[in-house]
Design an enzyme around this catalytic site. Structure first.
Site, PDB file in Angstrom:
ATOM      1  N   LYS B  20       0.822  -1.201   0.000  1.00 63.64           N
ATOM      2  CA  LYS B  20       0.000   0.000   0.000  1.00 63.64           C
ATOM      3  C   LYS B  20       0.858   1.254   0.000  1.00 63.64           C
ATOM      4  O   LYS B  20       1.797   1.368   0.779  1.00 63.64           O
ATOM      5  CB  LYS B  20      -0.903   0.005   1.238  1.00 63.64           C
ATOM      6  N   GLN B  21       0.550   2.142  -0.915  1.00 62.09           N
ATOM      7  CA  GLN B  21       1.238   3.427  -0.950  1.00 62.09           C
ATOM      8  C   GLN B  21       0.261   4.462  -0.408  1.00 62.09           C
ATOM      9  O   GLN B  21      -0.762   4.746  -1.022  1.00 62.09           O
ATOM     10  CB  GLN B  21       1.629   3.753  -2.396  1.00 62.09           C
ATOM     11  N   GLY B  22       0.517   4.979   0.781  1.00 60.43           N
ATOM     12  CA  GLY B  22      -0.373   5.975   1.366  1.00 60.43           C
ATOM     13  C   GLY B  22       0.223   7.365   1.251  1.00 60.43           C
ATOM     14  O   GLY B  22       1.267   7.551   0.629  1.00 60.43           O
ATOM     15  N   ALA B  23      -0.473   8.322   1.875  1.00 54.10           N
ATOM     16  CA  ALA B  23      -0.002   9.700   1.833  1.00 54.10           C
ATOM     17  C   ALA B  23       1.177   9.913   2.780  1.00 54.10           C
ATOM     18  O   ALA B  23       2.020  10.784   2.561  1.00 54.10           O
ATOM     19  CB  ALA B  23      -1.143  10.640   2.197  1.00 54.10           C
ATOM     20  N   GLU B  24       1.233   9.098   3.839  1.00 53.55           N
ATOM     21  CA  GLU B  24       2.265   9.277   4.865  1.00 53.55           C
ATOM     22  C   GLU B  24       3.243   8.115   4.898  1.00 53.55           C
ATOM     23  O   GLU B  24       4.350   8.264   5.382  1.00 53.55           O
ATOM     24  CB  GLU B  24       1.609   9.332   6.254  1.00 53.55           C
ATOM     25  N   ARG B  26       4.392   3.941   3.322  1.00 49.60           N
ATOM     26  CA  ARG B  26       4.288   2.803   2.407  1.00 49.60           C
ATOM     27  C   ARG B  26       4.315   1.540   3.253  1.00 49.60           C
ATOM     28  O   ARG B  26       5.066   1.462   4.229  1.00 49.60           O
ATOM     29  CB  ARG B  26       5.479   2.787   1.447  1.00 49.60           C
ATOM     30  N   LYS B  40       6.365  -0.998   7.692  1.00 49.51           N
ATOM     31  CA  LYS B  40       5.706   0.278   7.476  1.00 49.51           C
ATOM     32  C   LYS B  40       6.767   1.368   7.448  1.00 49.51           C
ATOM     33  O   LYS B  40       7.476   1.584   8.421  1.00 49.51           O
ATOM     34  CB  LYS B  40       4.707   0.524   8.597  1.00 49.51           C
ATOM     35  N   ASP B 141      -7.030   7.551  14.566  1.00 45.22           N
ATOM     36  CA  ASP B 141      -7.357   7.334  13.154  1.00 45.22           C
ATOM     37  C   ASP B 141      -8.219   6.075  13.022  1.00 45.22           C
ATOM     38  O   ASP B 141      -7.907   5.162  12.263  1.00 45.22           O
ATOM     39  CB  ASP B 141      -6.055   7.198  12.347  1.00 45.22           C
TER      40      ASP B 141
HETATM   41  N1  LIG Z   1       0.413  -6.400  10.692  1.00 44.77           N
HETATM   42  C1  LIG Z   1      -0.279  -6.477   9.557  1.00 44.77           C
HETATM   43  N2  LIG Z   1      -0.670  -7.684   9.066  1.00 44.77           N
HETATM   44  C2  LIG Z   1      -1.377  -7.778   7.909  1.00 44.77           C
HETATM   45  N3  LIG Z   1      -1.724  -6.715   7.174  1.00 44.77           N
HETATM   46  C3  LIG Z   1      -1.371  -5.482   7.597  1.00 44.77           C
HETATM   47  C4  LIG Z   1      -0.630  -5.290   8.799  1.00 44.77           C
HETATM   48  N4  LIG Z   1      -0.390  -3.977   8.953  1.00 44.77           N
HETATM   49  C5  LIG Z   1      -0.963  -3.377   7.890  1.00 44.77           C
HETATM   50  N5  LIG Z   1      -1.550  -4.263   7.056  1.00 44.77           N
HETATM   51  C6  LIG Z   1      -2.264  -3.949   5.812  1.00 44.77           C
HETATM   52  O1  LIG Z   1      -1.765  -2.740   5.261  1.00 44.77           O
HETATM   53  C7  LIG Z   1      -2.758  -1.722   5.242  1.00 44.77           C
HETATM   54  C8  LIG Z   1      -2.149  -0.377   5.606  1.00 44.77           C
HETATM   55  O2  LIG Z   1      -1.531  -0.411   6.883  1.00 44.77           O
HETATM   56  P1  LIG Z   1      -1.619   0.848   7.893  1.00 44.77           P
HETATM   57  O3  LIG Z   1      -3.044   1.155   8.153  1.00 44.77           O
HETATM   58  O4  LIG Z   1      -0.758   0.552   9.056  1.00 44.77           O
HETATM   59  O5  LIG Z   1      -0.931   1.979   7.022  1.00 44.77           O
HETATM   60  P2  LIG Z   1      -1.500   3.337   6.414  1.00 44.77           P
HETATM   61  O6  LIG Z   1      -2.983   3.377   6.482  1.00 44.77           O
HETATM   62  O7  LIG Z   1      -0.848   3.565   5.097  1.00 44.77           O
HETATM   63  O8  LIG Z   1      -0.888   4.316   7.413  1.00 44.77           O
HETATM   64  P3  LIG Z   1      -1.231   5.849   7.628  1.00 44.77           P
HETATM   65  O9  LIG Z   1      -2.720   5.885   7.912  1.00 44.77           O
HETATM   66  O10 LIG Z   1      -0.374   6.208   8.812  1.00 44.77           O
HETATM   67  O11 LIG Z   1      -0.876   6.552   6.344  1.00 44.77           O
HETATM   68  C9  LIG Z   1      -3.816  -2.190   6.238  1.00 44.77           C
HETATM   69  O12 LIG Z   1      -5.090  -1.674   5.950  1.00 44.77           O
HETATM   70  C10 LIG Z   1      -3.746  -3.703   6.082  1.00 44.77           C
HETATM   71  O13 LIG Z   1      -4.458  -4.127   4.951  1.00 44.77           O
HETATM   72 MG   LIG Z   2      -4.426   2.682   7.790  1.00 44.63          MG
END
Ligand SMILES: Nc1ncnc2c1ncn2[C@@H]1O[C@H](COP(=O)(O)OP(=O)(O)OP(=O)(O)O)[C@@H](O)[C@H]1O
Ligand SMILES: [Mg+2]
Lengths: 175, 234
Positions: B20-24, B26, B40, B141
C-alpha cells in the site's frame, strides 16, 4: 544441532546459535570472552524463550553497528544488551551473560557465508555436550522470564510469551 | 563484509512487495528472520520543513510502537513489533497472515446479507475499543481499514486486531475518547452505506463494556452537534 539464519537486512551475514549443556568450563569461557578470545556472545539460556528472541537481538546489534549507534563496546556485548528489557547495561550482563558456575550456555556467532571454521573453533573451546538449539525451551525458566520482562497474564491472552518478550526488546529505546 | 555505512532497510524495501502506498507511509510485505512480516515506512514529506518533518515522522513512529505495546500489555490484540529503524522510520511488524481488513469483511458480508455475523462483529468492535479507551489509548485514526480480522480463530474476541497507531496518544479525557468514536462513526457510515443501526450496535456494546462510557458518549453527542453546526455554517 546448531541453527543458522540469514539476516534478510544484511545478506552477507549469518547468525549461528549453538547450545551446550553440562558445561564444565563456564568460568574459563567467560574469561576468554572478556579478553576477546571468543568470537561470539555467551548467553545464559534460562532467560531465553526461543531462538527467535536471540535472532532479534543479533539483527538489531548488526543494524546498530552499521549505523554506528551501538550502546556497548562490541557486537557481542550489544547482542546481550539487546536481550534485556531495560537500558541498564550492567543489569543486562548480569541477567543474560553467563556466570562462572553456569552449566549450560548458548553461543551466538555472527559470520560470513563461508566461515564455518569459526563454529568448529567454538565447539572445540566448550567443555560440554552440544544439544539441539530447539532444546532451549526445556532450559528456560518462564516464571523468571515473566518477572524480568514484566509480562502480565492478560498479555498472554493476546499472544505468546515470545511475542511479549520480542515486543519489549524491539521497543525499549523509546520507553 | 563490504557494505557501506548506514541503514540497510531501504535496500531491502527496494526488493520487497509493496502492499500500500499511502499519503504518509508505504506498507510492504517482507520476511524478517524467516517470519512473514509487514514493514511500514514513513517517508519524508517534501512540502514540510525538513527538520520539522523529521521530528514529526519520528514522533509518529515512536507513538505507533508505544501504543502497540501498551495495548498488548492490556491484552488488546495488535501486531508484535519485531524491529524498528529510527533512521529510515521503518517499523517491522508481525504479519497477521490471512487476515482481512474489517472494511473488506463488512463489504463482502453485506453483499451476502449475513446480518447476524455483522452484528457480532460490531459487538466485538465496541468491546475492543472500550478496552482500548479504558487503557487511555486514543487511536487517532479509527477506521474499518485500521482493524484486521484474523481468520480461522473461533475464539470470539481475540480475532480483532488493531493497527495503524501513528496518530495515537495517551489521554484520560472523555472528550478525546468521544472524538475518537466520532472519527470512527464518520468513516464507518461513509464507507459502509446503510449501517446506522449497525453502528448503534457497536456503540451499545462500547457502552456496556467500558467502565467510563457514559461521559464518553455524552461527549460524542456534543461533538456530533458541533460537527453538524459547523457543516451548516461552512
Ligand atoms: N500487521 C499487519 N498484518 C497484515 N496486514 C497489515 C498489517 N499492517 C498493515 N496491514 C495492511 O496494510 C494496510 C495499511 O496499513 P496501515 O493502516 O498501518 O498503514 P497506512 O494506512 O498507510 O498508514 P497511515 O494511515 O499512517 O498513512 C492495512 O489496511 C492492512 O491491509
Ligand atoms: Mg491505515
Amino acid at each position: 544441532m546448531h541453527l543458522t539464519q540469514e539476516l534478510e537486512l544484511f545478506p552477507e551475514h549469518r547468525v549461528t546459535l549453538l547450545l551446550f549443556k553440562e558445561v564444565k568450563n563456564a568460568a574459563e569461557l567467560r574469561k576468554s570472552a572478556m579478553e576477546g578470545k571468543i568470537n561470539g556472545a555467551l548467553i545464559n539460556p534460562t532467560m531465553l524463550v526461543d531462538p527467535f528472541q536471540v535472532l532479534v537481538a543479533a539483527n538489531k546489534a548488526v543494524h546498530l553497528q552499521k549505523i554506528e549507534k551501538m550502546k556497548t563496546r562490541n557486537l557481542y556485548s550489544e547482542i546481550i544488551f539487546n536481550l534485556s528489557p531495560t537500558n541498564n547495561i550492567s543489569e543486562a550482563f548480569k541477567r543474560f551473560g553467563i556466570s562462572d558456575g553456569d552449566d549450560s550456555v548458548m553461543v551466538v556467532v555472527v559470520h560470513n557465508k563461508d566461515e564455518s571454521q569459526l563454529l568448529t573453533d567454538i565447539v572445540a573451546k566448550v567443555d560440554g555436550q552440544q544439544v539441539s538449539v530447539e532444546d532451549i525451551s526445556s532450559m528456560s525458566d518462564s516464571a523468571k522470564i515473566k518477572k524480568l520482562y514484566k509480562v502480565t497474564p492478560q498479555e498472554e491472552k493476546c499472544g505468546t510469551l515470545l511475542d511479549a518478550v520480542v515486543c519489549r526488546m524491539a521497543t525499549k529505546d523509546v520507553l | 563484509m563490504a557494505q557501506e555505512k548506514g541503514t540497510a532497510v531501504p535496500v531491502l524495501l527496494s526488493k520487497a512487495e509493496l502492499l500500500k502506498q499511502g499519503a504518509e507511509a508505504r506498507v510492504y510485505r517482507a520476511e524478517f528472520l524467516g517470519k512473514p512480516a509487514i514493514v511500514k515506512e514513513r517517508f519524508p514529506k517534501r512540502y514540510r520543513h525538513p527538520v520539522l518533518d523529521e521530528k514529526l515522522t519520528h514522533r509518529r513512529t515512536v507513538q505507533e510502537v508505544r501504543s502497540i505495546l501498551r495495548c498488548r500489555k492490556a491484552g488488546i490484540s495488535a501486531p508484535v513489533v519485531y524491529f524498528v529503524d529510527y533512521t529510515s522510520h521503518c517499523i517491522f511488524l508481525e504479519e497477521i497472515v490471512g487476515s482481512s481488513t474489517v472494511r473488506d469483511h463488512i463489504a463482502s458480508t453485506q453483499q451476502s446479507c449475513k446480518d447476524q455475523e455483522l452484528e457480532r462483529l460490531a459487538q466485538q468492535m465496541g468491546q475492543i475499543l472500550a478496552r482500548m479507551h479504558d487503557e487511555d489509548v486514543i487511536h487517532g485514526d479509527l477506521t474499518t481499514s485500521n482493524m484486521l480480522l484474523r481468520r480461522g480463530t473461533e475464539d470470539e474476541e481475540s480475532d480483532l486486531v488493531l493497527i495503524d497507531f501513528g496518530l495515537s496518544y495517551i489521554s484520560a479525557l472523555p472528550e478525546d475518547k468521544g472524538v475518537d468514536l466520532y472519527v470512527l462513526e464518520k468513516a464507518f457510515l461513509s464507507t459502509h452505506p446503510n449501517t446506522e443501526a449497525l453502528f448503534q450496535k457497536l456503540l451499545k456494546s462500547y457502552t456496556a463494556s467500558s467502565k467510563k462510557s457514559s461521559a464518553v458518549i455524552k461527549k460524542l453527542d456534543e461533538v456530533r452537534l458541533r460537527g453538524r453546526k459547523r457543516s451548516m455554517v461552512g
